[in-house]
Design an enzyme around this catalytic site. Structure first.
Site, PDB file in Angstrom:
ATOM      1  N   ASN A  94       8.477  14.989  -3.209  1.00  0.00           N
ATOM      2  CA  ASN A  94       9.871  15.069  -2.797  1.00  0.00           C
ATOM      3  C   ASN A  94      10.750  14.237  -3.741  1.00  0.00           C
ATOM      4  O   ASN A  94      10.272  13.641  -4.693  1.00  0.00           O
ATOM      5  CB  ASN A  94       9.998  14.611  -1.337  1.00  0.00           C
ATOM      6  CG  ASN A  94      11.043  15.397  -0.587  1.00  0.00           C
ATOM      7  OD1 ASN A  94      12.080  15.743  -1.140  1.00  0.00           O
ATOM      8  ND2 ASN A  94      10.772  15.687   0.671  1.00  0.00           N
ATOM      9  N   HIS A 143       0.528  -6.177 -14.453  1.00  0.00           N
ATOM     10  CA  HIS A 143       0.806  -7.285 -15.367  1.00  0.00           C
ATOM     11  C   HIS A 143      -0.255  -8.354 -15.186  1.00  0.00           C
ATOM     12  O   HIS A 143      -0.773  -8.539 -14.081  1.00  0.00           O
ATOM     13  CB  HIS A 143       2.197  -7.871 -15.109  1.00  0.00           C
ATOM     14  CG  HIS A 143       3.298  -6.914 -15.411  1.00  0.00           C
ATOM     15  ND1 HIS A 143       3.790  -6.738 -16.682  1.00  0.00           N
ATOM     16  CD2 HIS A 143       3.975  -6.055 -14.628  1.00  0.00           C
ATOM     17  CE1 HIS A 143       4.734  -5.812 -16.662  1.00  0.00           C
ATOM     18  NE2 HIS A 143       4.866  -5.380 -15.422  1.00  0.00           N
ATOM     19  N   GLY A 151       7.527   8.923   3.076  1.00  0.00           N
ATOM     20  CA  GLY A 151       8.614   8.480   2.209  1.00  0.00           C
ATOM     21  C   GLY A 151       8.650   6.981   2.017  1.00  0.00           C
ATOM     22  O   GLY A 151       8.399   6.207   2.933  1.00  0.00           O
ATOM     23  N   THR A 175      -2.258  -1.651  -0.887  1.00  0.00           N
ATOM     24  CA  THR A 175      -2.793  -2.639  -1.812  1.00  0.00           C
ATOM     25  C   THR A 175      -4.294  -2.495  -2.022  1.00  0.00           C
ATOM     26  O   THR A 175      -4.836  -3.107  -2.942  1.00  0.00           O
ATOM     27  CB  THR A 175      -2.515  -4.064  -1.304  1.00  0.00           C
ATOM     28  OG1 THR A 175      -3.166  -4.241  -0.040  1.00  0.00           O
ATOM     29  CG2 THR A 175      -1.017  -4.312  -1.151  1.00  0.00           C
ATOM     30  N   ARG A 223      -2.458  -1.149   6.659  1.00  0.00           N
ATOM     31  CA  ARG A 223      -3.665  -1.382   7.459  1.00  0.00           C
ATOM     32  C   ARG A 223      -3.957  -0.112   8.257  1.00  0.00           C
ATOM     33  O   ARG A 223      -3.037   0.631   8.632  1.00  0.00           O
ATOM     34  CB  ARG A 223      -3.447  -2.518   8.450  1.00  0.00           C
ATOM     35  CG  ARG A 223      -3.106  -3.842   7.804  1.00  0.00           C
ATOM     36  CD  ARG A 223      -4.373  -4.616   7.532  1.00  0.00           C
ATOM     37  NE  ARG A 223      -4.042  -5.965   7.110  1.00  0.00           N
ATOM     38  CZ  ARG A 223      -4.318  -6.454   5.921  1.00  0.00           C
ATOM     39  NH1 ARG A 223      -4.899  -5.715   5.020  1.00  0.00           N
ATOM     40  NH2 ARG A 223      -4.014  -7.695   5.615  1.00  0.00           N
TER      41      ARG A 223
END
Length: 187
Positions: free
Chosen positions: A83, A113, A140, A163, A178
């Site tokens: 989208n 980084h 979204g 993550t 989670r």
């Protein structure tokens, strides 16, 4: 000795100011500028995406504005939908499976980084590949961080910051993301 591009794609430290990489980012920016001016039904869309992406443009639906670093490290499966406003930082490969649907303003970030300031001060960067399985639904505003793998059939809640790897069929949400339930069923 590997080139800076080879180092980048492999996930090793590399210098983003390398002239070849600068030229390739410029090429991607030029293609994005043209693509992001198209509208639904524009016959030029598929050709522009084919030139920009590593694969999968022929069956993808990508709504502009669409932003990438290079484009050629993005591999889309059959029927991928993205989208409006998606950002894919593809210094390493980003692979998205068949029929995956990605909500507006989602960020998929293979760019990373170094953690230590001395290495950052030297101007070095790195990346880690991102892999998203088949039939994944990403809500979204989600952010998928470097090195993450999302299993097939998973659901990523809107606004989630992913993550860590997500198991197949899992539903995750939140920051950091989670599991909400251990599995879901589809009809």
């Amino acid at each position: 000795m590997p080139t800076e591009k080879e180092k980048m794609i492999s996930g090793a430290l590399y210098r983003p100011g390398d002239p070849q990489l600068v030229a390739e980012r410029r090429r991607a920016q030029e293609l994005m500028r043209v693509y992001n001016q198209t509208i639904v039904g524009d016959p030029a869309r598929v050709g522009i995406l084919t030139e920009l992406l590593g694969s999968g443009a022929e069956t993808a639906a990508v709504r502009p504005a669409f932003q990438v670093d290079y484009g050629y490290n993005i591999y889309l499966g059959q029927g991928v939908f993205m989208n409006y406003g998606c950002v894919l930082l593809d210094v390493c490969p980003i692979r998205i499976g068949d029929r995956t649907e990605i909500g507006p303003l989602t960020q998929i970030l293979a760019a990373d980084h170094p953690r230590d300031p001395e290495t950052r001060e030297k101007g070095l960067e790195l990346g880690r590949p991102v892999t998203i399985g088949k039939n994944v639904w990403i809500g979204g505003g989600a952010i998928i961080l470097p090195g993450v793998t999302i299993g097939g059939g998973a659901i990523i809640g809107a606004g989630a910051v992913v993550t860590r790897d997500v198991a197949a069929q899992a539903t995750v949400a939140g920051n950091p993301a989670r599991p909400l339930v251990s599995a879901h069923t589809t009809t």
